[in-house]
Design a protein around this motif. Structure first.
Motif, PDB file in Angstrom:
ATOM      1  N   GLU A   1      20.544  31.447  25.135  1.00 36.21           N
ATOM      2  CA  GLU A   1      19.809  32.616  25.617  1.00 36.21           C
ATOM      3  C   GLU A   1      20.006  33.805  24.672  1.00 36.21           C
TER       4      GLU A   1
ATOM      5  N   LYS B   1      17.050  35.543  22.364  1.00 32.29           N
ATOM      6  CA  LYS B   1      16.764  36.980  22.449  1.00 32.29           C
ATOM      7  C   LYS B   1      16.825  37.622  21.061  1.00 32.29           C
TER       8      LYS B   1
ATOM      9  N   LEU C   1      14.391  38.569  28.590  1.00 30.17           N
ATOM     10  CA  LEU C   1      14.060  37.141  28.670  1.00 30.17           C
ATOM     11  C   LEU C   1      14.873  36.459  29.757  1.00 30.17           C
TER      12      LEU C   1
ATOM     13  N   LEU D   1      15.494  32.230  31.118  1.00 30.80           N
ATOM     14  CA  LEU D   1      15.206  30.815  30.911  1.00 30.80           C
ATOM     15  C   LEU D   1      14.716  30.185  32.210  1.00 30.80           C
ATOM     16  N   THR D   2      13.790  29.240  32.083  1.00 31.80           N
ATOM     17  CA  THR D   2      13.275  28.500  33.238  1.00 31.80           C
ATOM     18  C   THR D   2      13.253  27.012  32.898  1.00 31.80           C
TER      19      THR D   2
ATOM     20  N   ALA E   1       7.689  29.022  34.395  1.00 36.11           N
ATOM     21  CA  ALA E   1       7.756  30.418  33.956  1.00 36.11           C
ATOM     22  C   ALA E   1       6.489  31.160  34.374  1.00 36.11           C
TER      23      ALA E   1
ATOM     24  N   ALA F   1      10.665  29.860  29.069  1.00 39.51           N
ATOM     25  CA  ALA F   1      11.242  31.207  29.166  1.00 39.51           C
ATOM     26  C   ALA F   1      10.177  32.207  29.592  1.00 39.51           C
TER      27      ALA F   1
ATOM     28  N   TYR G   1       9.150  36.387  29.486  1.00 41.09           N
ATOM     29  CA  TYR G   1       9.341  37.745  28.984  1.00 41.09           C
ATOM     30  C   TYR G   1       8.641  38.702  29.937  1.00 41.09           C
TER      31      TYR G   1
ATOM     32  N   PHE H   1      16.657  26.076  34.858  1.00 47.88           N
ATOM     33  CA  PHE H   1      16.881  25.519  33.522  1.00 47.88           C
ATOM     34  C   PHE H   1      18.084  24.578  33.550  1.00 47.88           C
TER      35      PHE H   1
END
Length: 410
Positions: free
Chosen positions: A36, A40, A48, A50-51, A57, A189, A191, A274
């Motif tokens: 992560e 970034k 950000l 995470l998925t 996402a 991910a 944003y 995730f």
């Protein structure tokens, strides 16, 4: 003759060994935080999350922008069908907008008609736009409605040196699936420009379940099978000499997104977080991501050198606006189904098109005359491979055949 396939995944023996060893040593959480942080740093943003998947996402973004008064999400139907499904699962209503063939962005005169008081947002799918197209679109629409960038096939692409696609508008989502540049077996991910909305999404994700370990094993073993089956000689031997397998059946296995199903309720896997034990693959993939994009751009320039100028879908001045998971051409005389069959005969298994006109598959009151451009792309885009197993010699052969038929010689 050795057949060459467009199937290429960024696995390695090291990644497989590390997956199992990290599982045993329980390093998943440590690697997730490391991945992560590196992601970034790469995308030059702290905003950000995470998925478990790119579509998950998207689904979580839709959930925070939808409201009782604003239920409509605008989207061009030339897209991944699962993104339309995600809108519906989140409780939204997809409203379709024609695509602009010149820019790959929504056709502005159609978009302007469909923005109304019920509009919650617009999905902007990054396909083949150039820098100028995106700057103009940003100038006109930024701040007028919530815009969600779909960067599933363009991780690492930039609008300028310090601004990555996916971080330009209000939201962005990325996919790290097995075919992508940035690879984590199964991941994505989010944003968000608005930190408070990102915090809201983060709270929603805390209610999700851990990614099942059994599903993780299945996916890793599936990738191993792809590595074996699609290796240079085994693929040729089994598909064209022994089993005579249908390529469409293989496509169903490897690319199920092109043959979608719409479930009545949200699929169970949308509630997974995730998989931390996949993070090491992302760390390894990030190490070479910039280099891989540079090498793919070199392949694109070779295609442009040998292909007929009339087939180029865009004239790139700034190539980093696209990370070129594949290189799209826009055929004029023939359709992509015809051309892919001709290429297969000389040994090249080429994906006909990355996306589809989703309305053909989802059967949601489809009226083809309303979306002629989307249907045109569905029939005419040919996506050419840019991965490491394609050489300049291969590109010359591919371009020679395409030029032959497109110039009316066949």
């Amino acid at each position: 003759m050795i057949k060459k396939t467009r199937i290429n995944i960024n696995t390695s023996l090291k990644i497989y060994i590390k997956f199992f060893s990290n599982l045993f040593l329980k390093k998943g959480e440590i690697n997730k935080k490391k991945f992560e942080k590196k992601l970034k740093n790469f995308l030059l943003t702290d905003n950000l999350l995470l998925t478990s998947q790119g579509r998950v996402a998207a689904y979580n973004i839709f959930k925070v922008i939808l409201s009782k008064k604003k239920r409509e999400i605008l989207i061009c139907p030339y897209t991944l069908t699962e993104i339309i499904n995600a809108i519906i699962y989140a409780g939204g209503k997809p409203v379709y907008v024609e695509i602009d063939l010149n820019t790959g962005l929504p056709l502005e005169r159609d978009l302007d008609k469909k923005i109304n008081n019920n509009t919650a947002g617009l999905v902007l799918t990054h396909l083949y736009s150039n820098e100028s197209n995106i700057f103009k679109f940003h100038e006109k629409y930024n701040g007028k409605l919530k815009i969600i960038e779909d960067v599933a096939i363009n991780i690492g692409a930039k609008i300028k040196k310090e601004k990555f696609l996916g971080t330009i508008f209000d939201y962005g989502f990325y996919s790290f699936g097995i075919m992508k540049h940035l690879f984590t077996f199964h991941g994505g991910a989010i944003y968000s420009k608005d930190k408070s909305k990102l915090n809201e999404i983060e709270q929603n994700l805390k209610e999700n379940n851990n990614f099942p370990l059994l599903s993780s094993f299945r996916l890793v073993f599936f990738c191993m099978l792809i590595d074996i089956f699609y290796s240079k000689y085994i693929y040729n031997f089994f598909t064209h000499h022994i089993l005579k397998l249908s390529l469409k059946k293989l496509d169903n296995l490897v690319n199920p997104n092109l043959y979608p199903k719409l479930f009545k309720s949200t699929p169970k896997h949308y509630e997974y977080n995730f998989q931390n034990n996949f993070a090491f693959a992302g760390i390894e993939s990030l190490k070479t991501l910039k280099y891989q994009i540079i090498k793919r751009i070199e392949k694109v320039k070779l295609y442009e050198k040998y292909i007929d100028d009339s087939l180029k879908i865009n004239n790139y001045k700034f190539y980093e606006i696209n990370s070129f998971l594949e290189y799209p051409l826009l055929l004029k005389k023939n359709n992509n189904k015809f051309m892919s069959k001709k290429l297969l005969k000389i040994g090249y298994d080429i994906r006909r098109t990355w996306y589809v006109n989703a309305l053909r598959y989802l059967k949601l009151n489809f009226k083809p005359k309303e979306y002629l451009n989307c249907d045109y792309l569905h029939e005419k885009i040919l996506s050419l491979p840019t991965h490491n197993n394609i050489s300049e010699k291969d590109i010359i052969i591919i371009c020679k055949l395409i030029n032959f038929y497109e110039r009316g010689n066949g």
